[in-house]
Scaffold this motif. Structure first.
Motif, PDB file in Angstrom:
ATOM      1  N   ARG A 184     -20.798   4.057  -4.499  1.00  0.00           N
ATOM      2  CA  ARG A 184     -21.660   2.905  -4.230  1.00  0.00           C
ATOM      3  C   ARG A 184     -21.963   2.129  -5.501  1.00  0.00           C
ATOM      4  O   ARG A 184     -22.242   0.941  -5.448  1.00  0.00           O
ATOM      5  N   PHE A 185     -21.922   2.824  -6.636  1.00  0.00           N
ATOM      6  CA  PHE A 185     -22.313   2.228  -7.918  1.00  0.00           C
ATOM      7  C   PHE A 185     -21.276   2.583  -8.967  1.00  0.00           C
ATOM      8  O   PHE A 185     -20.966   3.749  -9.170  1.00  0.00           O
ATOM      9  N   THR A 210     -22.559  -1.964  -6.047  1.00  0.00           N
ATOM     10  CA  THR A 210     -22.783  -2.503  -7.384  1.00  0.00           C
ATOM     11  C   THR A 210     -21.551  -2.245  -8.234  1.00  0.00           C
ATOM     12  O   THR A 210     -21.088  -1.117  -8.324  1.00  0.00           O
ATOM     13  N   LEU A 211     -21.031  -3.305  -8.867  1.00  0.00           N
ATOM     14  CA  LEU A 211     -19.878  -3.188  -9.750  1.00  0.00           C
ATOM     15  C   LEU A 211     -20.167  -3.968 -11.021  1.00  0.00           C
ATOM     16  O   LEU A 211     -20.395  -5.175 -10.986  1.00  0.00           O
ATOM     17  N   GLN A 231     -18.770  -4.832   0.819  1.00  0.00           N
ATOM     18  CA  GLN A 231     -20.143  -4.323   0.836  1.00  0.00           C
ATOM     19  C   GLN A 231     -20.894  -4.627  -0.465  1.00  0.00           C
ATOM     20  O   GLN A 231     -22.063  -4.269  -0.595  1.00  0.00           O
ATOM     21  N   LEU A 232     -20.227  -5.279  -1.412  1.00  0.00           N
ATOM     22  CA  LEU A 232     -20.854  -5.547  -2.706  1.00  0.00           C
ATOM     23  C   LEU A 232     -22.131  -6.372  -2.563  1.00  0.00           C
ATOM     24  O   LEU A 232     -22.161  -7.386  -1.864  1.00  0.00           O
ATOM     25  N   ARG A 233     -23.162  -5.924  -3.283  1.00  0.00           N
ATOM     26  CA  ARG A 233     -24.422  -6.654  -3.344  1.00  0.00           C
ATOM     27  C   ARG A 233     -24.685  -7.185  -4.755  1.00  0.00           C
ATOM     28  O   ARG A 233     -25.347  -8.211  -4.910  1.00  0.00           O
ATOM     29  N   HIS A 234     -24.190  -6.471  -5.766  1.00  0.00           N
ATOM     30  CA  HIS A 234     -24.423  -6.861  -7.144  1.00  0.00           C
ATOM     31  C   HIS A 234     -23.097  -6.799  -7.899  1.00  0.00           C
ATOM     32  O   HIS A 234     -22.520  -5.725  -8.039  1.00  0.00           O
ATOM     33  N   LEU A 255     -23.379 -10.549  -1.180  1.00  0.00           N
ATOM     34  CA  LEU A 255     -23.777 -10.573  -2.587  1.00  0.00           C
ATOM     35  C   LEU A 255     -25.201 -11.094  -2.776  1.00  0.00           C
ATOM     36  O   LEU A 255     -25.573 -12.125  -2.219  1.00  0.00           O
ATOM     37  N   LEU A 256     -25.961 -10.367  -3.581  1.00  0.00           N
ATOM     38  CA  LEU A 256     -27.292 -10.795  -3.987  1.00  0.00           C
ATOM     39  C   LEU A 256     -27.298 -11.251  -5.441  1.00  0.00           C
ATOM     40  O   LEU A 256     -28.057 -12.141  -5.813  1.00  0.00           O
TER      41      LEU A 256
END
Length: 432
Positions: A184-185, A210-211, A231-234, A255-256
């Motif tokens: 996930r990170f 998160t990447l 699924q990336l958010r950051h 993305l956030l």
């Protein structure tokens, strides 16, 4: 908010208790007002598991409705924990972990693996130790990486960051990292690669949220695989990206956070699909080459996220120019931002104030080299509270009118070597 309590004394007490724990900021009280019904469900008559179940259900519903998201809920829970006066444990983690303790804690199969490969590196155990905390100077021993990537397949978070005093010569990221499909990170921040091409197997990490690819200050070759991580958010892109073609990001609708975006390596129009974006960091170059003059005149919004609250524009090494028309067009798309930062971007003049978000409370302008006085625009922003204005004006005179900066509380000025006079009308900056 009392009307939601339906005259019930217990509900009023519960609501009052919630308000008493907040920091009295307008933002916090608005959150409570918007979600007061879900808060009232957390009464003392409920069991802890009931409260947890209802809070999880309500947070998921909010995210589906496009309102408060999981990160917001998590932050509110953390703030509640911070304000707990009955804390039972406070843990501090030392930066260094004794090598002998580390050796005792390692699984037997890892120790056997290290002994079998003693001829490949000077001391494989030191490699594992350095990975654990002290640094990355031995990460070039790819066998250790491959062991982890092939045996820790349920890993959820992997954080490699360079530490102070680490002068490693670099390493190659093995393609085996693609085996960590449950990640996930993933952070590769500040690492030094001897092989600048990242493996295509990164595209297998479909669960990443998160990447962080902000490696050292050099060009890194990233293949066009990020679009598969839906699924990336950051997403923190490299400072300098080397690619034969532009990378596609239009599928990243969740993305956030997006940092180090530019129009050389990525498609400008992909920003349109990121309707949940909260923070956008733009690196140079940034041009509107995808829009012709007619389209610019029709003012097509390139950012359609109504949640965007932070915008930064920066160039890392060279001071490059940005067309004031392009800046105006970008700002007009960011209708809800409250924080704006522009660093080392040469701009002849600021756009008119009506292009700026009325929610702006913080602005930082550093090394912008304005030819025209920007104060005449900035003073009209109704909610500006903090202004950091350094080395950004080459003129000799600035002027602030009587009604200027009605809510400004903090002002930082610096490095104006040509400035001879700053005229201030009486009544300007009443809140400073």
């Amino acid at each position: 908010m009392v009307q939601h309590c339906a005259g019930l004394p217990l509900a009023i007490v519960v609501l009052g208790g919630i308000l008493a724990t907040k920091n009295n900021s307008l933002n916090e009280w608005r959150k409570i007002s918007d979600n007061v019904k879900s808060y009232l469900k957390k009464s003392k008559n409920q069991r802890p598991d009931d409260v947890l179940a209802s809070s999880i259900a309500s947070s998921k519903q909010k995210e589906r409705d496009g309102g408060e998201i999981a990160e917001d809920v998590a932050e509110s829970y953390l703030m509640e924990l911070v304000e707990s006066s009955n804390i039972r444990s406070l843990l501090f983690f030392n930066e260094f972990f004794p090598e002998e303790a580390l050796e005792k804690s390692l699984p037997l199969e890892v120790l056997n693996y290290v002994k079998e490969h003693e001829d490949e590196v000077c001391n494989p155990l030191v490699c594992i130790f350095m990975i654990s905390r002290a640094g990355t100077s031995c990460l070039k021993a790819r066998g250790i990486w491959r062991y982890m990537f092939n045996n820790f397949k349920l890993l959820r978070a992997l954080n490699y960051e360079i530490t102070r005093g680490d002068h490693s010569v670099g390493f190659k990221l093995p393609s085996d990292i693609g085996n960590l499909i449950h990640l996930r990170f993933l952070s590769l921040k500040d690492l030094k690669f001897s092989w600048i091409k990242l493996p295509s197997s990164l595209g297998n990490l479909r669960c990443l949220q998160t990447l962080d690819l902000r490696v050292g200050n050099y060009e890194i070759h990233v293949l066009n695989v990020i679009w598969r991580m839906e699924q990336l958010r950051h997403l923190y892109l490299p400072f300098m990206c080397k690619s034969r073609t532009k990378l596609m990001l239009g599928t990243l609708r969740k993305l956030l956070t997006l940092v180090n975006f530019n129009t050389k390596n990525y498609y400008l129009k992909d920003l349109i699909n990121m309707t949940n974006l909260r923070e956008l960091g733009i690196n140079f170059p940034f041009n509107f080459e995808n829009f012709n003059e007619k389209e610019l005149g029709e003012n097509p919004f390139i950012i359609r996220s109504k949640y965007l609250h932070s915008l930064s524009i920066i160039t890392q090494w060279l001071i490059l120019s940005i067309d004031p028309r392009h800046l105006a067009h970008l700002l007009s798309s960011c209708t809800s931002i409250c924080k704006l930062s522009i660093n080392y971007a040469r701009i002849s003049k600021l756009p008119e104030y009506h292009y700026f978000s009325s929610h702006l409370a913080y602005i930082r302008l550093l090394g912008c080299e304005f030819k025209e006085d920007p104060i005449r625009t900035l003073e009209k922003l109704p909610n500006l509270r903090i202004l950091e204005f350094e080395s950004s004006f080459e003129g000799k005179e600035m002027f602030c009118s009587a009604q200027g900066f009605p809510k400004l509380e903090s002002l930082i000025l610096g490095a104006y070597y040509n400035l001879e006079e700053w005229k201030m009308d009486e009544g300007a900056m009443p809140s400073l």
